[in-house]
Design a protein around this motif. Structure first.
Motif, PDB file in Angstrom:
ATOM      1  N   ARG A 208       0.686  -1.095   0.053  1.00 41.54           N
ATOM      2  CA  ARG A 208       0.009   0.101   0.154  1.00 41.54           C
ATOM      3  C   ARG A 208       0.776   1.208  -0.081  1.00 41.54           C
TER       4      ARG A 208
ATOM      5  N   PRO B 295      -6.399 -10.039  -7.387  1.00 34.87           N
ATOM      6  CA  PRO B 295      -6.889 -10.198  -6.038  1.00 34.87           C
ATOM      7  C   PRO B 295      -6.454  -9.242  -5.024  1.00 34.87           C
ATOM      8  N   THR B 296      -5.286  -9.638  -4.935  1.00 25.22           N
ATOM      9  CA  THR B 296      -4.379  -8.914  -3.845  1.00 25.22           C
ATOM     10  C   THR B 296      -4.166  -7.352  -4.093  1.00 25.22           C
TER      11      THR B 296
ATOM     12  N   SER C 215      -6.407  -5.736  -5.770  1.00 23.26           N
ATOM     13  CA  SER C 215      -7.906  -5.131  -5.462  1.00 23.26           C
ATOM     14  C   SER C 215      -7.843  -4.860  -3.956  1.00 23.26           C
ATOM     15  N   HIS C 216      -7.683  -6.082  -3.360  1.00 19.81           N
ATOM     16  CA  HIS C 216      -7.611  -5.864  -1.897  1.00 19.81           C
ATOM     17  C   HIS C 216      -6.890  -4.632  -1.297  1.00 19.81           C
ATOM     18  N   HIS C 217      -5.854  -4.477  -1.612  1.00 20.36           N
ATOM     19  CA  HIS C 217      -5.118  -3.272  -1.215  1.00 20.36           C
ATOM     20  C   HIS C 217      -5.584  -1.925  -1.600  1.00 20.36           C
TER      21      HIS C 217
ATOM     22  N   LYS D  22      -8.705  -1.369  -2.502  1.00 22.73           N
ATOM     23  CA  LYS D  22      -9.983  -1.288  -1.659  1.00 22.73           C
ATOM     24  C   LYS D  22      -9.737  -0.676  -0.223  1.00 22.73           C
ATOM     25  N   LYS D  23      -8.750  -1.292   0.507  1.00 20.64           N
ATOM     26  CA  LYS D  23      -8.279  -0.766   1.812  1.00 20.64           C
ATOM     27  C   LYS D  23      -8.015   0.676   1.753  1.00 20.64           C
TER      28      LYS D  23
END
Lengths: 114, 114
Positions: A39, A67-68, A70-72, A74-75
């Motif tokens: 991040r 996916p990883t 996208s996760h970061h 999103k956070k």
């Protein structure tokens, strides 16, 4: 539609004269959003880019799966730091101007203590 | 004696033109040290205090047990943010001047992106 309360919206500066429980929590959540090397790299990439960056560009740059990434993203977006814009298949991201100003204020203790 | 490498010593600004893996990790670790409401409150208390603060004062102020307070103070000290001074039975803490300057620089994206 209810307003989503992001960490950046609710946090208070580390140097605030008075800090209540909710503000301390929101400030901690803001730092938590940045407490990951991927991040940090995403924010760095956006800070040094003149334009919004496609989510697809972070996969090769960070060496992470979609996916990883996208996760970061999103956070960081949930914390209120990023702006997300859908362009066809892909989402493009940029730093939120207000969030950038607030982050600098939150972390600035210079005027108060030293 | 080997020099202890703290997060604050090794981190790089979010706005750095180039950020390597080690710097991204150290910067994330620095934010991680602040990613807890009790630690935000400790830094806030130290920022707004004219003098070093006894570890014993944080227990009633935060409503936490002594081991928990010690844990949080250790995390902040290990990250390089706090100075620890032993005075008889108790340790006294203050913000490190250099760390405060660096934290402000690390989190400041204003000049670069917006």
């Amino acid at each position: 539609m209810a307003t989503v309360e992001t960490s950046i919206a609710c946090c208070a500066p580390l140097a605030a004269p008075v800090l209540n429980d909710e503000e301390a929590l929101a400030t901690a959540e803001l730092f938590k959003a940045l407490a990951d090397p991927a991040r940090v790299r995403i924010v760095n990439a956006l800070a040094t880019s003149a334009e919004a960056v496609c989510a697809c560009e972070f996969e090769p740059a960070l060496g992470l799966s979609q996916p990883t990434v996208s996760h970061h993203l999103k956070k960081l977006t949930d914390a209120g730091l990023l702006e997300r814009e859908q362009r066809g298949k892909w989402a493009y991201f940029s730093l939120k101007r207000d969030a950038v100003k607030k982050l600098a204020t939150v972390a600035d203790l210079k005027g108060v203590c030293c």
